[in-house]
Write a protein that holds these residues in place. Structure first.
Motif, short mmCIF file in Angstrom:
data_model
loop_
_atom_site.label_atom_id
_atom_site.label_comp_id
_atom_site.label_asym_id
_atom_site.label_seq_id
_atom_site.Cartn_x
_atom_site.Cartn_y
_atom_site.Cartn_z
N MET A 97 0.85 -1.18 0.00
CA MET A 97 0.00 0.00 0.00
C MET A 97 0.90 1.24 0.00
O MET A 97 1.83 1.32 0.78
CB MET A 97 -0.89 -0.02 1.26
CG MET A 97 -1.84 1.13 1.35
SD MET A 97 -2.94 1.14 2.80
CE MET A 97 -3.75 -0.42 2.73
N ASP A 98 0.60 2.16 -0.91
CA ASP A 98 1.41 3.37 -0.95
C ASP A 98 1.03 4.29 0.21
O ASP A 98 0.01 4.11 0.86
CB ASP A 98 1.32 4.07 -2.30
CG ASP A 98 -0.03 4.73 -2.56
OD1 ASP A 98 -0.59 5.37 -1.64
OD2 ASP A 98 -0.53 4.63 -3.69
N VAL A 99 1.88 5.28 0.46
CA VAL A 99 1.73 6.17 1.62
C VAL A 99 0.40 6.92 1.57
O VAL A 99 -0.31 6.99 2.58
CB VAL A 99 2.92 7.15 1.69
CG1 VAL A 99 2.66 8.28 2.66
CG2 VAL A 99 4.19 6.42 2.05
N GLN A 100 0.04 7.46 0.42
CA GLN A 100 -1.21 8.21 0.31
C GLN A 100 -2.41 7.31 0.61
O GLN A 100 -3.34 7.71 1.31
CB GLN A 100 -1.35 8.84 -1.09
CG GLN A 100 -0.37 9.94 -1.36
CD GLN A 100 -0.67 11.21 -0.56
OE1 GLN A 100 -1.66 11.33 0.14
NE2 GLN A 100 0.23 12.17 -0.64
N ALA A 101 -2.41 6.09 0.08
CA ALA A 101 -3.51 5.15 0.32
C ALA A 101 -3.58 4.76 1.80
O ALA A 101 -4.66 4.68 2.38
CB ALA A 101 -3.35 3.91 -0.56
N LEU A 102 -2.42 4.54 2.40
CA LEU A 102 -2.36 4.21 3.83
C LEU A 102 -2.97 5.33 4.66
O LEU A 102 -3.81 5.08 5.54
CB LEU A 102 -0.91 3.96 4.25
CG LEU A 102 -0.67 3.74 5.74
CD1 LEU A 102 -1.21 2.38 6.17
CD2 LEU A 102 0.81 3.84 6.06
N GLY B 234 10.26 5.04 3.59
CA GLY B 234 9.91 3.63 3.55
C GLY B 234 9.95 2.96 4.91
O GLY B 234 9.35 1.91 5.11
N ARG B 235 10.65 3.56 5.86
CA ARG B 235 10.73 3.03 7.23
C ARG B 235 10.01 3.93 8.22
O ARG B 235 9.48 3.46 9.22
CB ARG B 235 12.18 2.87 7.66
CG ARG B 235 12.93 1.78 6.91
CD ARG B 235 14.37 1.78 7.33
NE ARG B 235 14.86 3.15 7.28
CZ ARG B 235 16.00 3.54 6.79
NH1 ARG B 235 16.84 2.66 6.35
NH2 ARG B 235 16.36 4.79 6.77
N THR B 236 10.03 5.24 7.96
CA THR B 236 9.39 6.21 8.83
C THR B 236 8.50 7.10 7.96
O THR B 236 8.89 7.48 6.86
CB THR B 236 10.42 7.07 9.57
OG1 THR B 236 11.32 6.21 10.28
CG2 THR B 236 9.75 8.00 10.57
N LEU B 237 7.33 7.42 8.48
CA LEU B 237 6.38 8.27 7.77
C LEU B 237 5.98 9.41 8.68
O LEU B 237 5.58 9.17 9.83
CB LEU B 237 5.16 7.45 7.36
CG LEU B 237 3.92 8.20 6.85
CD1 LEU B 237 4.23 9.02 5.61
CD2 LEU B 237 2.80 7.20 6.58
N TYR B 238 6.11 10.62 8.19
CA TYR B 238 5.67 11.81 8.91
C TYR B 238 4.54 12.45 8.11
O TYR B 238 4.62 12.51 6.87
CB TYR B 238 6.80 12.85 9.02
CG TYR B 238 8.01 12.40 9.78
CD1 TYR B 238 8.09 12.58 11.16
CD2 TYR B 238 9.08 11.80 9.12
CE1 TYR B 238 9.22 12.17 11.86
CE2 TYR B 238 10.21 11.39 9.82
CZ TYR B 238 10.26 11.57 11.18
OH TYR B 238 11.37 11.17 11.88
N ALA B 239 3.53 12.96 8.79
CA ALA B 239 2.46 13.70 8.11
C ALA B 239 1.87 14.72 9.07
O ALA B 239 1.64 14.41 10.26
CB ALA B 239 1.38 12.76 7.62
N ASP C 242 7.09 -3.76 6.59
CA ASP C 242 6.38 -4.60 5.61
C ASP C 242 5.07 -3.95 5.16
O ASP C 242 4.04 -4.63 5.03
CB ASP C 242 6.13 -6.00 6.18
CG ASP C 242 7.41 -6.72 6.54
OD1 ASP C 242 8.41 -6.56 5.80
OD2 ASP C 242 7.43 -7.45 7.55
N GLY C 243 5.08 -2.65 4.94
CA GLY C 243 3.91 -1.95 4.44
C GLY C 243 2.83 -1.65 5.45
O GLY C 243 1.76 -1.16 5.11
#
Length: 155
Positions: free
Chosen positions: A1-6, A72-77, A107-108
């Motif tokens: 799943m891509d970041v936007q979809a997640l 890919g390991r950390t996501l900030y928003a 793993d997504g």
């Protein structure tokens, strides 16, 4: 799943009170650190947080995420979050705050969720007395002091 979809599914699951779908975005051993309620570990507890804790004293959630950044390991928003509080002090008002979500990915899926939020504004909008807000923020400050080793340089 891509970041936007997640992020879209993350927000939508909260808004529609779908704890099972929300928890499915997390690893089996995932942890959600909520700014108000503390840590919820594992998919079952995370689902309960959405279905029981979040919606116990609120309705009509709106959650939006903006400007995500990920390696890919950390996501900030950056996010805005609001709801109609059903607490007596709020008198049915919509209250909200903004903040930053920090997600560790594996793993997504989300292995760990943390947030830095401007929660004091929302608490005042609910109608909490300043003394009550101070008590809640002091509790949050204690959790901040107990933050992981990687964040100790922040003070």
């Amino acid at each position: 799943m891509d970041v936007q979809a997640l992020l879209r599914e993350f927000c939508a699951a909260v808004e529609r009170r779908d704890g099972k779908a929300f928890a499915g975005l997390f690893t089996e051993d995932g942890v959600y650190h909520d700014v108000f309620y503390g840590a919820f570990e594992g998919r079952q507890k995370i689902a309960e947080m959405i279905d029981d804790w979040f919606h116990r004293t609120a309705r009509d959630f709106r959650w939006e995420m903006f400007r995500p950044v990920s390696d890919g390991r950390t996501l900030y928003a950056y996010y805005t979050f609001s709801y109609v509080s059903t607490l007596p002090e709020a008198k049915g008002r919509r209250v909200g705050f903004d903040g930053v979500s920090v997600m560790t990915l594996r793993d997504g899926r989300i292995a760990e969720y943390r947030e830095v939020a401007n929660a004091g504004v929302g608490l005042l909008e609910i109608g909490f007395a300043p003394e009550r807000v101070a008590k809640i923020l002091l509790k949050e400050a204690a959790r901040f002091k107990a933050r992981p080793e990687w964040a100790r340089h922040l003070v």
